[in-house]
Each structure stands twice: as C-alpha cells, then as structure tokens.
Design an enzyme around this catalytic site. Structure first.
Site, short mmCIF file in Angstrom:
data_model
loop_
_atom_site.label_atom_id
_atom_site.label_comp_id
_atom_site.label_asym_id
_atom_site.label_seq_id
_atom_site.Cartn_x
_atom_site.Cartn_y
_atom_site.Cartn_z
N ASN A 187 0.84 -1.20 0.00
CA ASN A 187 0.00 0.00 0.00
C ASN A 187 0.88 1.25 0.00
OD1 ASN A 187 -2.39 1.60 0.30
ND2 ASN A 187 -1.99 1.78 2.49
N HIS A 193 0.84 5.26 1.32
CA HIS A 193 0.12 6.11 2.27
C HIS A 193 0.79 7.49 2.32
CE1 HIS A 193 -2.46 7.01 5.66
NE2 HIS A 193 -1.42 7.59 6.22
N SER A 231 4.83 6.94 2.53
CA SER A 231 5.31 5.63 2.99
C SER A 231 4.73 4.55 2.09
CB SER A 231 4.84 5.34 4.42
OG SER A 231 5.25 6.36 5.30
N ASP A 240 -2.82 0.59 8.01
CA ASP A 240 -1.62 1.43 7.78
C ASP A 240 -0.48 1.03 8.71
OD1 ASP A 240 -3.01 2.85 5.83
OD2 ASP A 240 -3.71 4.35 7.24
C1 GRF Z 1 -2.94 8.62 -2.64
O1 GRF Z 1 -2.73 9.76 -1.89
C2 GRF Z 1 -2.47 7.41 -1.90
O2 GRF Z 1 -1.33 7.65 -1.13
C3 GRF Z 1 -3.67 7.09 -1.02
O3 GRF Z 1 -4.78 7.35 -1.84
C4 GRF Z 1 -4.43 8.33 -2.81
C5 GRF Z 1 -4.76 7.74 -4.16
O4 GRF Z 1 -4.60 8.69 -5.19
N1 GRF Z 1 -3.61 5.76 -0.51
P1 GRF Z 1 -4.70 8.26 -6.71
O5 GRF Z 1 -6.06 7.58 -6.90
O6 GRF Z 1 -3.58 7.30 -7.00
O7 GRF Z 1 -4.59 9.52 -7.49
#
Ligand code: GRF
Length: 227
Positions: free
Chosen positions: A113, A115, A142, A151
């Site tokens: 994932n 984050h 991260s 997370d």
């Molecule tokens: C990103 O900020 C990612 O870190 C979080 O969700 C958002 C997704 O953005 N988990 P996108 O759909 O890739 O533009």
C-alpha cells in the site's frame, strides 16, 4: 508454497478513484520490463483510474462494494477478480476499502500500500489537513506491506516532503503526490526484481535488513517548488 519468480512480475492494482498512482506505474520505464500490470480492479464503477487503464490497454474489473451487503461476500468476489489476473503482487493505490484480517491472511500474494504520511505518524484519512493543522515542518510518503493492522504493516520505503509556511492544502498535496508518483514504481521495481523481500514482517532490500521506517529516500524539492 511461494509463487515462482516471474519477470516481468505480474501485478494487480486495486483502485477506487483518480488513479494517478496507477498512471505513474503505467508510465514508468520499468513497466513491462520488471513488472507488468496484468489488471486493474476498482471498487467503484465510475473510478477515473479505470479510464487510465483502458487507455493503456490494461484489462479492468469492477467489484462494486456497494452491491454487497457484507464485507465477507465483497472480499470473496474481490479475491476471485484478483485470481483472474494471476498476479504475484497486489498493489493498493487509492483503494478505499479496509481489507479484513481474513482476506490478508488468506491472500497468497504480498499486498503493498501507499500512504501519504511518514508512517507510523498520521495513519488513516485526511493526512494533509492534519499535518497542516498540527504545524508540522515535514510530511512524506510511505510504502508498506499490508498486514491486518490499518496502515500498520512493515514499511519498505519513505520519502520525506518539506512543508513550507506558505503551503496550502493544494500546494502540499501536489508536492506529496509528486513524491508518491516517484516512489511507488521504484519500490514495485525492487520487489519485481526480487531485491525487496518481506519475510514474516522483516523487510530486506538487497539482503540488508531495513530499519522500522524502511529505506529512506530523498527527492529533489527546491524551495517549495517541485523541481
Ligand atoms: C494517494 O494519496 C495514496 O497515497 C492514497 O490514496 C491516494 C490515491 O490517489 N492511498 P490516486 O487515486 O492514486 O490519485
């Protein structure tokens, strides 16, 4: 039994919205060399990221969470959709559903994932709003292996992102997104090349055990302007 190493490593990207990280993964020079996006799955049928996948000739599936009364049924359908693409790695990129411990434990492939904070700080949603309210001087990105703790899985890599006094929510988000788009394909490439490993929550890169915050990388931000 661990799945065989395959180059390019087939990955499935799970999305739920805009899909800008998906786009970064598609556009990266290592796409189709080290890793290959075998499919994109959205939990919303109108996610813009589905258009990005289609534009790149990547097959898509939607498993609409709103059509399932119970999470267990949703996760069974999701696992079936994932199997359809025979991946070796699952990437979460804006997938806004919490995956249950049952799903994660039963999942035969690693799940990674991204984050938008320096975990373990600022878990959960609205990280940019919260770091600005708290008057933080830096935030970051991260990338971590997913466990049954939200997370909370072992961190593979982080990029630190400065926060400037003149920052707004928009300017900060823009800077953090730039770091996300730079970091995610890089970490996926390490995994695909068999350099990044997670063995029972011990993460190694090129055989070296990483610290609790993973590989620390810097990205060239210049005086508040993304270079
Ligand atoms: C990103 O900020 C990612 O870190 C979080 O969700 C958002 C997704 O953005 N988990 P996108 O759909 O890739 O533009």
């Amino acid at each position: 039994m661990k799945p065989e190493l395959q180059i390019p490593c087939p990955v499935v990207v799970l999305i739920g919205g805009n899909g800008s990280n998906l786009q970064a993964l598609i556009d990266h020079p290592q796409h189709k060399l080290s890793y290959h996006i075998a499919g994109v799955i959205s939990h919303r049928e109108n996610a813009y990221g589905l258009n990005r996948a289609t534009q790149a000739n990547i097959p898509t599936l939607t498993v609409d969470h709103s059509q399932f009364a119970e999470r267990a049924a949703f996760e069974i359908a999701l696992q079936q959709a994932i199997q359809h693409f025979s991946p070796r790695l699952i990437l979460l990129a804006g997938f806004m559903r919490i995956l249950s411990p049952t799903f994660i434990t039963a999942c035969p492939y690693p799940v990674i994932n991204i984050h938008p904070s320096l975990l373990p700080d600022y878990k959960g949603l609205h990280t940019h709003e919260r770091v600005l309210e708290a008057g933080e001087k830096e935030t970051g990105v991260s990338i971590h292996f997913v466990t049954d703790e939200l997370d909370g899985g072992p961190i593979a890599a982080q990029v630190r992102v400065p926060i400037f006094s003149h920052d707004t929510l928009v300017s900060l988000k823009t800077r953090v997104f730039e770091a996300e788009h730079w970091l995610y394909p890089q970490v996926v490439t390490w995994f695909a090349q068999n350099r990044l490993k997670n063995d029972q929550n011990v993460v190694t890169l090129d055989g070296e055990r990483l610290g609790p915050r993973g590989m620390q990388l810097s990205y060239p931000f210049v005086q508040g302007i993304v270079s």
